[in-house]
Design a protein around this motif. Structure first.
Motif, mmCIF file in Angstrom:
data_model
loop_
_atom_site.group_PDB
_atom_site.id
_atom_site.type_symbol
_atom_site.label_atom_id
_atom_site.label_comp_id
_atom_site.label_asym_id
_atom_site.label_seq_id
_atom_site.Cartn_x
_atom_site.Cartn_y
_atom_site.Cartn_z
ATOM 1 N N HIS A 1 0.710 -1.477 -0.140
ATOM 2 C CA HIS A 1 -0.085 0.104 0.011
ATOM 3 C C HIS A 1 0.994 1.091 -0.024
ATOM 4 C CE1 HIS A 1 -3.221 -2.502 0.993
ATOM 5 N NE2 HIS A 1 -2.436 -3.379 1.837
ATOM 6 N N LEU B 1 0.023 5.082 0.751
ATOM 7 C CA LEU B 1 -0.912 6.017 1.286
ATOM 8 C C LEU B 1 -0.159 7.516 1.460
ATOM 9 C CD1 LEU B 1 -3.521 6.456 3.104
ATOM 10 C CD2 LEU B 1 -1.922 5.816 5.106
ATOM 11 N N MET C 1 -6.873 11.442 5.052
ATOM 12 C CA MET C 1 -6.415 10.541 3.858
ATOM 13 C C MET C 1 -6.736 11.365 2.470
ATOM 14 S SD MET C 1 -7.066 6.787 2.431
ATOM 15 C CE MET C 1 -8.830 6.876 1.853
ATOM 16 N N LEU D 1 -4.959 6.267 -1.809
ATOM 17 C CA LEU D 1 -4.384 5.177 -1.460
ATOM 18 C C LEU D 1 -4.195 4.355 -2.772
ATOM 19 C CD1 LEU D 1 -3.238 3.051 0.568
ATOM 20 C CD2 LEU D 1 -5.668 2.276 0.673
ATOM 21 N N SER E 1 -8.560 4.032 -2.651
ATOM 22 C CA SER E 1 -9.251 4.783 -1.439
ATOM 23 C C SER E 1 -10.845 4.451 -1.069
ATOM 24 C CB SER E 1 -9.288 6.133 -2.027
ATOM 25 O OG SER E 1 -7.965 6.502 -2.058
ATOM 26 N N GLY F 1 -8.715 1.548 2.453
ATOM 27 C CA GLY F 1 -8.962 2.907 2.463
ATOM 28 C C GLY F 1 -10.109 3.351 3.291
#
Length: 185
Positions: free
Chosen positions: A124, A126, A137, A140, A160, A165
């Motif tokens: 991942h 991020l 966030m 992602l 996401s 996510g």
């Protein structure tokens, strides 16, 4: 978790509360401190809770009459914070302090199909941004690992709105909400 928080200085107020007998004001300080700290501290706390949050997202999204394989996140790997230069056009763009912060981590997931358990490692990428009320966030990307170890992971996909996510967004929301409720008036 409390040992990790104590090493980061987050639960200092908690231990003070035990000594003074007044737990509520000092726990509020500890929670607020945890959610508004530097990126590394927030991500460490996030990744510790991420399997549980993700598994709840997965369970909530399943139909009661589902026949699909059950997948669970078992654990997360250690985060990496070294950012990659983002490519714009034909050249790499320099990284500025205002850019979203990049975090790389892995998850070990296990699926059950009949009586067979299949483990898979996913990767991942991020992107988090700092806001006045805490971290949020931005996006992602995920590379899904192959069950067959000889095959490479999938190309990065925007994830996401996937389970990871959604879990990240929920954890960050809960973190901000806890901090907002604990702030003195």
């Amino acid at each position: 978790m409390s040992l990790k928080l104590a090493r980061k200085g987050v639960l200092t107020g908690f231990w003070l509360a035990i000594a003074t007998g007044s737990i509520f004001p000092t726990v509020a300080i500890a929670v607020e401190t945890a959610c508004h700290q530097d990126l590394e501290t927030v991500v460490e706390l996030l990744l510790e809770d991420l399997p549980g949050y993700t598994n709840r997202v997965i369970q909530r999204s399943r139909s009661l009459s589902t026949t699909e394989d059950e997948t669970y996140v078992i654990t997360t790997g250690q985060p990496e914070f070294e950012p990659l230069a983002l490519v714009g056009g034909t050249r790499a763009l320099p990284i500025s302090p205002d850019d979203p912060k990049q975090v790389f981590f892995t998850t070990l997931e296990q699926s059950f199909s009949g009586d067979r358990a299949i483990a898979r490692e996913n990767y991942h990428w991020l992107f988090l941004v700092s806001s006045p009320d805490g971290w949020r966030m931005a996006t992602l990307f995920t590379r899904y690992g192959s069950v067959n170890r000889e095959q490479p992971p999938s190309p990065p996909r925007e994830a996401s709105n996937g389970a990871i996510g959604q879990a990240v967004r929920l954890w960050l929301r809960d973190c901000r909400f806890s901090s907002d409720r604990k702030k003195p008036n």
